[in-house]
Design an enzyme around this catalytic site. Structure first.
Site, PDB file in Angstrom:
ATOM      1  N   GLU A 107      -7.115  -4.163  -9.979  1.00  0.00           N
ATOM      2  CA  GLU A 107      -5.966  -3.892 -10.848  1.00  0.00           C
ATOM      3  C   GLU A 107      -5.360  -5.251 -11.180  1.00  0.00           C
ATOM      4  OE1 GLU A 107      -6.323   0.311 -10.741  1.00  0.00           O
ATOM      5  OE2 GLU A 107      -5.322  -1.120 -12.041  1.00  0.00           O
ATOM      6  N   GLY A 137      -3.674  -7.926  -8.441  1.00  0.00           N
ATOM      7  CA  GLY A 137      -3.138  -9.269  -8.605  1.00  0.00           C
ATOM      8  C   GLY A 137      -3.632  -9.869  -9.896  1.00  0.00           C
TER       9      GLY A 137
HETATM   10  N1  LIG Z   1      -2.866  -4.161 -12.544  1.00  0.00           N
HETATM   11  C1  LIG Z   1      -1.955  -3.949 -11.617  1.00  0.00           C
HETATM   12  O1  LIG Z   1      -1.767  -2.833 -11.099  1.00  0.00           O
HETATM   13  C2  LIG Z   1      -1.117  -5.097 -11.149  1.00  0.00           C
HETATM   14  C3  LIG Z   1      -0.027  -4.804 -10.325  1.00  0.00           C
HETATM   15  C4  LIG Z   1       0.774  -5.886  -9.893  1.00  0.00           C
HETATM   16  C5  LIG Z   1       0.474  -7.201 -10.260  1.00  0.00           C
HETATM   17  N2  LIG Z   1      -0.607  -7.418 -11.049  1.00  0.00           N
HETATM   18  C6  LIG Z   1      -0.909  -8.766 -11.483  1.00  0.00           C
HETATM   19  O2  LIG Z   1      -0.762  -9.697 -10.382  1.00  0.00           O
HETATM   20  C7  LIG Z   1      -0.273 -10.944 -10.875  1.00  0.00           C
HETATM   21  C8  LIG Z   1       0.996 -11.296 -10.144  1.00  0.00           C
HETATM   22  O3  LIG Z   1       0.855 -11.101  -8.765  1.00  0.00           O
HETATM   23  P1  LIG Z   1       0.499 -12.323  -7.836  1.00  0.00           P
HETATM   24  O4  LIG Z   1       1.136 -13.577  -8.341  1.00  0.00           O
HETATM   25  O5  LIG Z   1       0.742 -11.918  -6.431  1.00  0.00           O
HETATM   26  O6  LIG Z   1      -1.092 -12.443  -8.067  1.00  0.00           O
HETATM   27  P2  LIG Z   1      -2.108 -13.344  -7.247  1.00  0.00           P
HETATM   28  O7  LIG Z   1      -3.436 -13.004  -7.790  1.00  0.00           O
HETATM   29  O8  LIG Z   1      -1.687 -14.757  -7.195  1.00  0.00           O
HETATM   30  O9  LIG Z   1      -1.999 -12.799  -5.722  1.00  0.00           O
HETATM   31  C9  LIG Z   1      -2.281 -11.459  -5.450  1.00  0.00           C
HETATM   32  C10 LIG Z   1      -2.740 -11.365  -3.991  1.00  0.00           C
HETATM   33  O10 LIG Z   1      -3.939 -12.089  -3.857  1.00  0.00           O
HETATM   34  C11 LIG Z   1      -3.836 -13.020  -2.789  1.00  0.00           C
HETATM   35  N3  LIG Z   1      -4.719 -14.130  -3.092  1.00  0.00           N
HETATM   36  C12 LIG Z   1      -4.478 -15.194  -3.898  1.00  0.00           C
HETATM   37  N4  LIG Z   1      -5.560 -16.013  -3.931  1.00  0.00           N
HETATM   38  C13 LIG Z   1      -6.507 -15.434  -3.134  1.00  0.00           C
HETATM   39  C14 LIG Z   1      -7.835 -15.778  -2.741  1.00  0.00           C
HETATM   40  N5  LIG Z   1      -8.447 -16.885  -3.193  1.00  0.00           N
HETATM   41  N6  LIG Z   1      -8.502 -14.963  -1.876  1.00  0.00           N
HETATM   42  C15 LIG Z   1      -7.906 -13.839  -1.400  1.00  0.00           C
HETATM   43  N7  LIG Z   1      -6.658 -13.448  -1.743  1.00  0.00           N
HETATM   44  C16 LIG Z   1      -5.973 -14.241  -2.595  1.00  0.00           C
HETATM   45  C17 LIG Z   1      -2.363 -13.345  -2.714  1.00  0.00           C
HETATM   46  O11 LIG Z   1      -2.020 -13.816  -1.425  1.00  0.00           O
HETATM   47  C18 LIG Z   1      -1.750 -11.985  -2.985  1.00  0.00           C
HETATM   48  O12 LIG Z   1      -1.750 -11.213  -1.804  1.00  0.00           O
HETATM   49  C19 LIG Z   1      -0.026 -10.738 -12.344  1.00  0.00           C
HETATM   50  O13 LIG Z   1      -1.145 -11.184 -13.092  1.00  0.00           O
HETATM   51  C20 LIG Z   1       0.095  -9.223 -12.488  1.00  0.00           C
HETATM   52  O14 LIG Z   1      -0.234  -8.783 -13.778  1.00  0.00           O
HETATM   53  C21 LIG Z   1      -1.398  -6.400 -11.518  1.00  0.00           C
END
Ligand SMILES: NC(=O)c1ccc[n+]([C@@H]2O[C@H](COP(=O)([O-])OP(=O)(O)OC[C@H]3O[C@@H](n4cnc5c(N)ncnc54)[C@H](O)[C@@H]3O)[C@@H](O)[C@H]2O)c1
Ligand SMILES: O=C[C@H](O)CS(=O)(=O)O
Length: 492
Positions: A264, A242
């Site tokens: 990641e 994320g």
């Molecule tokens: N490096 C990789 O392989 C990869 C792959 C996909 C997405 N991403 C990154 O993810 C981002 C987009 O995805 P997103 O909007 O879902 O990211 P996000 O970080 O907002 O959410 C990712 C996950 O984390 C959870 N989450 C959010 N806040 C949390 C907390 N405080 N405690 C526990 N869990 C929490 C969300 O519910 C979700 O399941 C972009 O920055 C993208 O680059 C990276």
């Protein structure tokens, strides 16, 4: 986009793949509180259904069930794990149409792309089914006559993963495949926007013979679930995919019990076109990298750096290629660019566009992303990009191609590395000496050389700097779920 009425229930060949419950300890259940979350279709705003909004108590139950599941799964042989994982793999392929439809419904991506992701996700299960049988150890000469040192690899135990919405299947199987192959159990917390694909994967895992408690899926608002998972001394590993912001929060939460962590995270991929590039191949790679998942991937090209002498020719060719992009509902025939996941995603593209235009950028292709078109943004091409623009420092995560010119190879490398991120980078050159110089100089974990589509279960996927820790896939991915132990066998 205002959420409208509930849409008609999705029609699937295998009806059991649409689950509106959590999967804990081999049972489908609601949250203890009875609370639920709505899940909407980003293309229409319609409500698809509800899933449980689990809390700390539900998470504690999942941890207890995962602990029981681990005590069963750890004693399975590598061949037994291989066979169960291969059945899961085959079931995913058998149900590609249903899984693809669920993914398009909740994430928006065009149906063909969703089915492609199902195959990509399944490839991780197949890869780790094979890796399960290669958990080799080693022997090392001892320090005394007759003494032997034996190195073994054992599963870390109960693990968890927290995954993003942009690849609702692959980001789960890339983790669960490795964890189960290593002999671990896993608790999955999918993104609240895309729970149905995760729950369908759990249904197929059960049908494949994954024992109760070995794979668990809990849905709901993330903070309480994340805190309960990271606060538990039973959970020995967190794998997170994320944003870098959330990854940093979770990494600090994992410190309390020294949980292993894989991260990641975000990216900001440079896409460099040198004057000795094959421009047609460069444009092909640019389209593959920039517009995959409508620009919503962590490895999307975020900045195009084009050597000045070929800049205009590249922009002209890219403009022509972008005319093949068709925006619409992911279920519509011929659509290859979908709605973005939500209104905030649209506003981010608008913000990057307005910032660039205010600092001198030029709109070469695509309408200005203004007004209320729901979650849709037409593909955009801007030139005249400058390093001080937001688009050079933040992930756009949308179909906006931002092109800047550069003069020397050193300029390109300096500009490319001028970011806290280090996930993916791409460059096009036909000079082998330049290829090695630039590949060595770029600060990224993944580098596409004359290639715009770089993802593969056999490759060690992961980033440097603020893009994360650890690697997924490849022969390295299982190590994230293993403890190495050595036995010092005394002589007679
Ligand atoms: N490096 C990789 O392989 C990869 C792959 C996909 C997405 N991403 C990154 O993810 C981002 C987009 O995805 P997103 O909007 O879902 O990211 P996000 O970080 O907002 O959410 C990712 C996950 O984390 C959870 N989450 C959010 N806040 C949390 C907390 N405080 N405690 C526990 N869990 C929490 C969300 O519910 C979700 O399941 C972009 O920055 C993208 O680059 C990276
Ligand atoms: O969005 C990030 C994903 O990890 C990209 S990929 O599916 O691994 O290429």
């Amino acid at each position: 986009m205002a959420k409208t009425q509930q849409t008609a229930p999705i029609k699937l060949r295998h009806a059991a793949l649409f689950q509106q419950a959590c999967y804990i300890g081999g049972q489908w259940s609601q949250a203890q509180s009875g609370a639920t979350l709505d899940v909407d279709n980003p293309a229409t705003g319609e409500i698809i259904g509800q899933v449980p909004n689990c809390n700390e108590q539900d998470t504690a139950r999942a941890i207890a069930e995962a602990e029981k599941g681990f005590q069963v799964w750890r004693h399975k042989t590598a061949n037994e794990r291989n066979e169960v994982l291969m059945r899961w793999y085959q079931l995913m392929l058998d149900h590609t149409d249903d899984l693809g439809a669920l993914m398009t419904l909740e994430q928006g991506k065009p149906l063909a792309e969703a089915k492609g992701e199902v195959n990509y996700a399944a490839s991780f299960i197949k890869w780790f089914a094979e890796e399960a049988r290669r958990a080799y150890g080693e022997t090392i000469p001892g320090a005394k006559p007759g003494q032997h040192i034996v190195v073994t690899r054992q599963p870390v135990g109960v693990t968890c993963c927290i995954t993003p919405w942009n690849f609702p299947a692959a980001m789960i199987t890339r983790k669960a495949g490795a964890a189960l192959a290593a002999g671990c159990s896993m608790i999955v917390k999918p993104a609240e926007a895309t729970p149905y694909t995760a729950l369908a994967l759990a249904q197929l895992a059960e049908e494949a013979g994954v024992p109760a408690g070995v794979l668990n899926v809990i849905t709901g608002k993330p903070q309480p679930i994340g805190e309960a998972l990271t606060r538990s001394p039973v959970v020995r590993k967190l794998s997170f995919t994320g944003s870098t912001r959330v990854g940093s929060i979770l990494m600090s939460q994992c410190a309390e019990h020294i949980q292993k962590v894989s991260l990641e995270l975000g990216g900001n991929a440079p896409f460099i076109v040198f004057d000795d590039a094959d421009l047609d191949k460069a444009v092909e790679g640019a389209m593959a990298s920039k517009f995959r998942n409508t620009g919503q991937t962590c490895v999307c090209a975020n900045r195009f750096l084009v050597q000045r002498s070929v800049h205009d020719a590249f922009v002209e060719k890219l403009t022509e290629a972008m005319k093949t992009l068709k925006v619409g509902d992911g279920f519509e025939e011929g659509v290859n660019q979908s709605a973005l996941i939500n209104r905030a995603a649209v506003e981010k593209v608008q913000q990057h566009y307005q910032d660039a235009m205010s600092k001198g950028a030029k709109r070469v292709f695509g309408p200005a992303p203004e007004g209320d078109r729901g979650n849709y943004v037409e593909p955009l091409l801007l030139t005249g990009i400058k390093p001080e623009m937001q688009v050079c420092h933040e992930e756009t995560f949308g179909p906006l191609a931002a092109v800047m010119a550069f003069d020397s190879e050193d300029d390109a490398i300096r500009l490319a590395n001028d970011t806290p991120y280090g996930l993916a980078a791409y460059f096009y050159s036909q000079n082998i000496h330049r290829v090695w110089r630039v590949a060595d100089a770029l600060e990224s974990g993944i580098i596409g050389v004359n290639e715009g589509a770089v993802s593969n279960a056999a490759a060690p996927f992961g980033g440097m700097k603020a893009s994360g820790l650890g690697r997924e896939g490849s022969s390295h991915g299982m190590a994230e779920y293993e403890e190495i132990k050595y036995l010092c066998m005394g002589g007679e």
